[in-house]
Design a protein around this motif. Sequence first.
Motif, short mmCIF file in Angstrom:
data_model
loop_
_atom_site.label_atom_id
_atom_site.label_comp_id
_atom_site.label_asym_id
_atom_site.label_seq_id
_atom_site.Cartn_x
_atom_site.Cartn_y
_atom_site.Cartn_z
N MET A 394 34.68 42.57 33.07
CA MET A 394 34.26 43.82 33.72
C MET A 394 34.06 43.64 35.22
O MET A 394 34.53 44.45 36.03
N VAL A 395 33.38 42.58 35.61
CA VAL A 395 33.09 42.34 37.02
C VAL A 395 34.37 42.05 37.80
O VAL A 395 34.59 42.60 38.89
N THR A 396 35.23 41.20 37.28
CA THR A 396 36.44 40.81 38.02
C THR A 396 37.41 41.98 38.17
O THR A 396 38.04 42.12 39.23
N THR A 397 37.53 42.83 37.15
CA THR A 397 38.45 43.97 37.29
C THR A 397 37.90 45.00 38.28
O THR A 397 38.66 45.66 38.99
N PHE A 398 36.57 45.13 38.35
CA PHE A 398 35.96 46.02 39.34
C PHE A 398 36.33 45.56 40.75
O PHE A 398 36.79 46.35 41.58
N PHE A 399 36.14 44.27 41.04
CA PHE A 399 36.45 43.76 42.37
C PHE A 399 37.96 43.73 42.61
O PHE A 399 38.43 43.91 43.74
N SER A 400 38.72 43.52 41.54
CA SER A 400 40.17 43.57 41.67
C SER A 400 40.61 44.96 42.13
O SER A 400 41.47 45.10 43.00
N GLY A 401 39.99 46.01 41.56
CA GLY A 401 40.32 47.37 41.95
C GLY A 401 40.05 47.63 43.42
O GLY A 401 40.84 48.28 44.11
N ILE A 402 38.93 47.11 43.91
CA ILE A 402 38.60 47.27 45.34
C ILE A 402 39.65 46.58 46.21
O ILE A 402 40.15 47.16 47.18
N LEU A 403 40.00 45.34 45.85
CA LEU A 403 40.97 44.59 46.65
C LEU A 403 42.35 45.24 46.62
O LEU A 403 43.07 45.24 47.62
N GLN A 404 42.73 45.80 45.48
CA GLN A 404 44.04 46.44 45.37
C GLN A 404 44.19 47.56 46.39
O GLN A 404 45.26 47.74 46.98
N VAL A 405 43.13 48.32 46.60
CA VAL A 405 43.18 49.43 47.55
C VAL A 405 43.09 48.94 48.99
O VAL A 405 43.95 49.24 49.83
N VAL A 406 42.04 48.20 49.31
CA VAL A 406 41.78 47.80 50.69
C VAL A 406 42.91 46.93 51.23
O VAL A 406 43.42 47.15 52.34
N CYS A 407 43.31 45.92 50.47
CA CYS A 407 44.35 45.00 50.95
C CYS A 407 45.71 45.68 51.03
O CYS A 407 46.52 45.34 51.91
N SER A 408 45.98 46.63 50.13
CA SER A 408 47.25 47.35 50.19
C SER A 408 47.35 48.17 51.47
O SER A 408 48.41 48.21 52.10
#
Length: 497
Positions: A394-408
């Motif tokens: 749960m925690v890693t997918t939450f942070f993954s979602g943030i990185l997917q947007v910001v880094c993109s």
Amino acid sequence: MGFLELIWAYFVNNFLTQPAYFIGLLVIIGYMLMKKPFHESCAGFIKAVVGYKILTVGSGGLSSTFKPIIAALQDKFNLSAIVLDTYMGQAAAQSALEAAGKSFSQAMLLLLFAFVFNLLLVKFQKYTKMRAVFTTGHIQTQQATIAFWFIFTCFPQLGDWPLMLIMSVLLGLYWAVGSNLTVEVAQNLTDGAGFCVAHQQMFGIAIWSAIGYKFFKGKDGKVKRLEDYELPGWLSIFNEDMVSTALLMTLFFAVILLVLGKDYLVSAGMLGEGKSFLFYILDTSLAFAVYLSILKLGVRTFVGELTASFQGIQSKLLPGAIVGVDCAAGYGFGSENAVTFGFMFGALGQFLAIIGLILFKSPVLAIAGFVPVFFDNATIAIYVNAKAGAKAAMVTTFFSGILQVVCSVIAAMAFTYNGIGVVEFGGYMAMFDWAVIWPIFTFIMKYLSYIGVAIVILVLVMIPQLQYKKDPEGYFLCVSDYEAYKEHMKKKEAAAL
């Protein structure tokens, strides 16, 4: 030369970019190398192709049902932004290349050279320590296009063939090294089914699994997975994946559809005049459980054939190799609820990141696309849950979602040629490796030039060497004899205690 180009074009159009038939081709070759009767080989081919097509019906149904809802949010609130979607990302990169004077056929040539290099790296695994063959053709097409754009923006003045050489080495290494990183976690998830991941989040799976295990394992090294939780009382209905998926998706999409409103849905042609808004929400949400069940049926149908037949390719052509397949192949294993939780927590991370872009007045906004928000995070959750447990998933997918947007958004703005980039064409890939890992590679090459290329190549080459050094005895055993590998790991754990 023209005749060879025609043969290659036929192979690309009918096999390499048609993963059902490419998987079927691998199956029939494997069985023939094992000297199976012709009728058994044909039967295996049919089951593999049909199974993969069932999988695509499930994944396609998920996308076609929920993509319009995500797009409706963009239209309802009049947002102008790049769409975070694999197909939009490929189209944007292809358009940017054409605007820069390059062609899609060059990207397909890159696919050929990179794939051949992947095969060579696995063939000489005694030295390279690379075990995985990337076979997901439609993903290779997307990645060849975006990788071409990334590397071209670093060396726009370089001649076509020197540029193609650099690209082929980098992309072939990425395919071999990335899929190789997922071998152990995939074998762990599937109990030795004999495949690994060849998709858009290979580094993401490995990185988040390692981070999750480090921070969420128990003192005894054990983890509590989603399937280990037995919910009491009325909550026990969530123990069944079909029920929990349907209920959670009804809650999730009810919020989005209520925000859009019945009047908007009718005007957009998504809801018929006079139809029940309540039952539209129910139908849409329950479709998630339907298509996910279809997808899992497809996985069960083709994976068995692929695993059995690939033994022939292992023994005759590529000893010690393992096949890399679509990320959805893992959805039939492990916790059946991990897919749902990964999607929800990844979506939460993406939506919060998009709100952050709006609040901080980012020059480029992003719109969540269904493919990255679902397939990326659902895949990461499946593997992280198996390796590191439910909390880590749960925690890693939450942070993954943030990185997917910001880094993109950062990558889309940073990599341009003569002021032209993917932003102008409205899309970006946004899957984890292409939002985080490849932009890091590209920044290194952009600012360090050929020294940067050498650094990226060195890093990629060293990763499997370090994996091997960590466990020389079990490294190849994990692929060749998983039962013996499990015994080996038990002895290692006992010795550590």
